[in-house]
Motif scaffolding. Sequence first.
Motif, PDB file in Angstrom:
ATOM      1  N   GLN A  11       0.807  -1.222   0.000  1.00 23.60           N
ATOM      2  CA  GLN A  11       0.000   0.000   0.000  1.00 23.60           C
ATOM      3  C   GLN A  11       0.841   1.273   0.000  1.00 23.60           C
ATOM      4  O   GLN A  11       0.429   2.295  -0.544  1.00 23.60           O
ATOM      5  N   THR A  14       1.713   2.576  -3.469  1.00 20.70           N
ATOM      6  CA  THR A  14       0.482   3.053  -4.116  1.00 20.70           C
ATOM      7  C   THR A  14       0.092   4.435  -3.583  1.00 20.70           C
ATOM      8  O   THR A  14      -0.301   5.323  -4.344  1.00 20.70           O
ATOM      9  N   THR A  18      -0.090   7.893  -5.688  1.00 18.83           N
ATOM     10  CA  THR A  18      -1.323   8.681  -5.692  1.00 18.83           C
ATOM     11  C   THR A  18      -1.062  10.122  -5.274  1.00 18.83           C
ATOM     12  O   THR A  18      -1.586  11.073  -5.866  1.00 18.83           O
TER      13      THR A  18
END
Length: 282
Positions: A11, A14, A18
Amino acid sequence: MTRLPGRLTRQVPTAVRTLVVLTLILGGLYPLAVTGVAQAFFHDRASGSIVRENGKNVGSALIGQLFTDRNGNPVRKYFQSRPSAAGDGYDPLSTSARNLGPEDVVDSPGRPSLLTQVCARSKAVGELEGVSGARPYCTTDGVGAVLKVFPAVGPVARAVSVNQPCPVRPFLSIYQGVKVECASPDGDYATGRTVPVRGDVRAVVPPDAVAASGSGLDPHISVAYAELQAPRVARERGLAPAAVEALIREHTMGRALGFMGEPAVNVLELNLALDRALGKER
């Protein structure tokens, strides 16, 4: 050494990607796009609607300004703007509301009430324009016509003109059979009932001449206020009154979308037009 769980390990990259993408879009591309559209289609407004005269910036068509001398007195050859409560006047960094309303009618030490401010402005405008500055709920000396009566409930036994400190003669001699007193500078009248006295007068000075706009930056005045000032401006400049009236009409903006608000006059643009008109005559 403690290892991050596998799911959290996946995560983190990611989330970082983002963050980077959204920063580029919302912090870079979007502001650039909005700025580009504004400059392409609304250049004047996007750049502050700066007004230039003889190659110099003289103000903004969107922000009002004062036309006073170094002592704060109105320059008589210019139309005057409406009052401003933004800092020392039309300060874009000081536009917070003062939250003063119709109930603010009693002066306190060091701070005149909103009513007294309106009364004082109306009196000053009347003197400047050579008309009556009288106004409902105002005394002839330019303060709020307000009584404190005692007791707060029941027949009146005492009445004090709280905005007129002694030895000023109260604006009203008798109230409900009781002699009206002037206010003692150190008197405490908080327990009395507040009674604003309307008076039988009709205001000649328009509301926008005595009350500041919500932002304190309004560059416009009403047509009625412009017409009230026209005789003085014409006289000071040696222009025909009809010529000044014509300039007012030329610089009057209609209602927004044809039905919202009232017609208004941009004070800066009108004053610049007057300067140009006088220059042509010379």
